[in-house]
Design a protein around this motif. Structure first.
Motif, mmCIF file in Angstrom:
data_model
loop_
_atom_site.group_PDB
_atom_site.id
_atom_site.type_symbol
_atom_site.label_atom_id
_atom_site.label_comp_id
_atom_site.label_asym_id
_atom_site.label_seq_id
_atom_site.Cartn_x
_atom_site.Cartn_y
_atom_site.Cartn_z
ATOM 1 N N ALA A 251 0.847 -1.292 0.057
ATOM 2 C CA ALA A 251 0.084 -0.125 -0.054
ATOM 3 C C ALA A 251 0.929 1.373 -0.035
ATOM 4 O O ALA A 251 0.703 2.313 -0.560
ATOM 5 N N ASN A 252 1.971 1.323 0.743
ATOM 6 C CA ASN A 252 2.826 2.306 0.756
ATOM 7 C C ASN A 252 3.631 2.663 -0.485
ATOM 8 O O ASN A 252 3.653 3.859 -1.099
ATOM 9 N N CYS A 253 3.824 1.565 -1.133
ATOM 10 C CA CYS A 253 4.488 1.868 -2.613
ATOM 11 C C CYS A 253 3.321 2.205 -3.467
ATOM 12 O O CYS A 253 3.575 3.160 -4.325
ATOM 13 N N SER A 254 2.196 1.793 -3.416
ATOM 14 C CA SER A 254 1.156 2.277 -4.191
ATOM 15 C C SER A 254 0.632 3.592 -4.437
ATOM 16 O O SER A 254 0.481 4.294 -5.027
ATOM 17 N N ILE A 255 0.996 4.340 -3.061
ATOM 18 C CA ILE A 255 0.687 5.693 -2.876
ATOM 19 C C ILE A 255 2.035 6.691 -3.308
ATOM 20 O O ILE A 255 1.971 7.551 -3.923
ATOM 21 N N LYS A 256 3.327 6.061 -2.731
ATOM 22 C CA LYS A 256 4.451 6.669 -3.148
ATOM 23 C C LYS A 256 4.897 6.822 -4.450
ATOM 24 O O LYS A 256 5.161 7.923 -5.031
ATOM 25 N N TYR A 257 4.517 5.787 -5.336
ATOM 26 C CA TYR A 257 4.871 5.784 -6.591
ATOM 27 C C TYR A 257 3.687 5.871 -7.595
ATOM 28 O O TYR A 257 3.748 4.906 -8.525
ATOM 29 N N ASP A 258 2.861 6.443 -7.142
ATOM 30 C CA ASP A 258 1.471 6.403 -8.210
ATOM 31 C C ASP A 258 1.877 7.165 -9.451
ATOM 32 O O ASP A 258 2.120 8.770 -9.527
ATOM 33 N N ARG A 259 1.651 6.608 -10.664
ATOM 34 C CA ARG A 259 1.932 7.359 -11.901
ATOM 35 C C ARG A 259 0.818 6.833 -12.875
ATOM 36 O O ARG A 259 0.146 5.961 -12.463
ATOM 37 N N VAL A 260 0.617 7.671 -13.849
ATOM 38 C CA VAL A 260 -0.394 7.421 -14.880
ATOM 39 C C VAL A 260 -0.149 5.799 -15.371
ATOM 40 O O VAL A 260 -1.020 5.099 -15.739
ATOM 41 N N ASN A 261 1.096 5.438 -15.603
ATOM 42 C CA ASN A 261 1.173 4.366 -16.275
ATOM 43 C C ASN A 261 2.042 3.266 -15.310
ATOM 44 O O ASN A 261 2.602 2.313 -15.791
ATOM 45 N N VAL A 262 1.906 3.425 -14.023
ATOM 46 C CA VAL A 262 2.576 2.453 -13.104
ATOM 47 C C VAL A 262 1.243 2.112 -12.229
ATOM 48 O O VAL A 262 0.595 2.977 -11.525
#
Length: 350
Positions: A251-262
């Motif tokens: 969950a932490n990764c999904s928030i920190k590295y939220d990009r349009v194509n990731v």
């Protein structure tokens, strides 16, 4: 959900109570144990335990994991402690009972809590998308295949269905009844799938009103999933404690590295009828003692680019010879999948 609200879940409260029961029992019945001389006598036993606890504290990836691990150690200690003092009789309602009853009742309480209050899923902030088996297959099927014979056959079959003559009943507005019924059926199936995902996360007694058919934030329609993007998919099992502990890191990764194509996604394989087939396809061991859970695989255009835990090697036929263990930390995920560069065109594996 805040950390405090997550930790006052009945699962953590009950286990913490069990963990502290023996120390509290001893302090009440033997207050002399808190004297400096008693503490000094037991210090040689406490030091190794403190070293082990310190290691676990440093390796824990979330507050939930830390509480669970410390509670487990303390419960084992309490179980041994109740057995050690079983020679002391118990006075209950004016009667004297054997001290072994403390040990038996503690074991019974531990069993009841384990069965009745399982560890809850992570409920903090997250942008992880929940997948079903059909969506997983859609995202992990290489695009070359979909552009080749398979897609041509599908299109040919679709054209043949459209050109096959059939009798169509019309309604009062001269609209085909079959199409209306099919549309309603598809809509009902979508709503059923949405409810399945929602109940999977919140339980069967969820109070949320989903009569409008809206998707839960952690779900997406298949049409909104783009296989040409980067997808880090976690393959989990609901019975696996490591999977539960890892949810906070993902969950932490999904928030920190939220990009349009990731995108970050997960699938609980034991919730689907074809879960064993999914595990076999991606060479994931689902045995109770497995070290494969959770497994993270990075996909793009349906192709697997990287994986955690990493494979040692493979032999003829694609059988995995072995895998290297990993600590399920955010840092290990960042390093393995180059999250700082992922989706920017600077990845070393592109």
């Amino acid at each position: 959900m805040s950390l405090v609200r997550r930790l006052i879940n009945p699962h953590y409260v009950a286990n913490a109570a069990l963990a502290l029961s023996y120390p509290i029992h001893q302090i009440i019945n033997h207050p002399d144990l808190l004297s400096p001389s008693s503490i000094g006598a037991y210090l040689r036993y406490l030091l190794p335990a403190m070293v082990l606890i310190t290691i676990k504290v440093r390796s824990s990836q979330s507050a939930e994991e830390l509480v669970s691990v410390l509670s487990l150690y303390m419960k084992v200690f309490s179980l041994y402690g109740y057995w050690a003092v079983s020679y002391e009789p118990v006075e209950f309602w004016g009667s004297e009972w054997s001290g072994h009853w403390r040990f038996v009742l503690y074991m019974l309480a531990w069993t009841v809590v384990f069965i009745a209050l399982p560890q809850p899923p992570y409920q903090g902030p997250s942008k992880v998308i929940w997948l079903d088996s059909a969506q997983l297959n859609y995202l992990t099927t290489p695009s070359e295949k979909s552009k080749g014979k398979g897609r041509a056959d599908d299109q040919s079959s679709s054209r043949s269905k459209r050109t096959t003559a059939k009798i169509v009943e019309l309604d009062e507005d001269d609209e085909p009844l079959d199409e209306v019924e099919e549309s309603e059926e598809e809509q009902g199936q979508d709503q059923k799938q949405d409810r399945h995902h929602h109940h999977h996360e919140h339980g069967e007694h969820c109070n949320h009103d989903h009569g409008d058919g809206l998707l839960h934030p952690s779900q997406k329609k298949t049409s909104d999933l783009d296989p040409s993007h980067y997808w880090i998919i976690a393959f989990n099992a609901t019975w696996s404690s490591p999977c539960r502990y890892f949810e906070a890191s993902l969950a932490n990764c999904s928030i920190k590295y939220d990009r349009v194509n990731v995108h970050f996604a997960k699938i609980d394989m034991d919730l689907f009828a074809d879960g064993d087939e999914i595990a076999e396809r991606f060479k994931i061991n689902l045995a109770a003692t497995t070290l494969d859970l959770p497994t993270l695989i990075l996909f793009k255009d349906g192709k697997a680019l990287k994986q955690l835990p990493p494979k040692i090697a493979t032999k003829m036929g694609g059988d995995v010879l072995g895998k290297v263990g990993w600590d399920r930390s955010v840092a290990s995920v960042e390093k393995a999948f180059e999250l700082a560069k992922l989706g920017t065109g600077k990845e070393s594996f592109v």
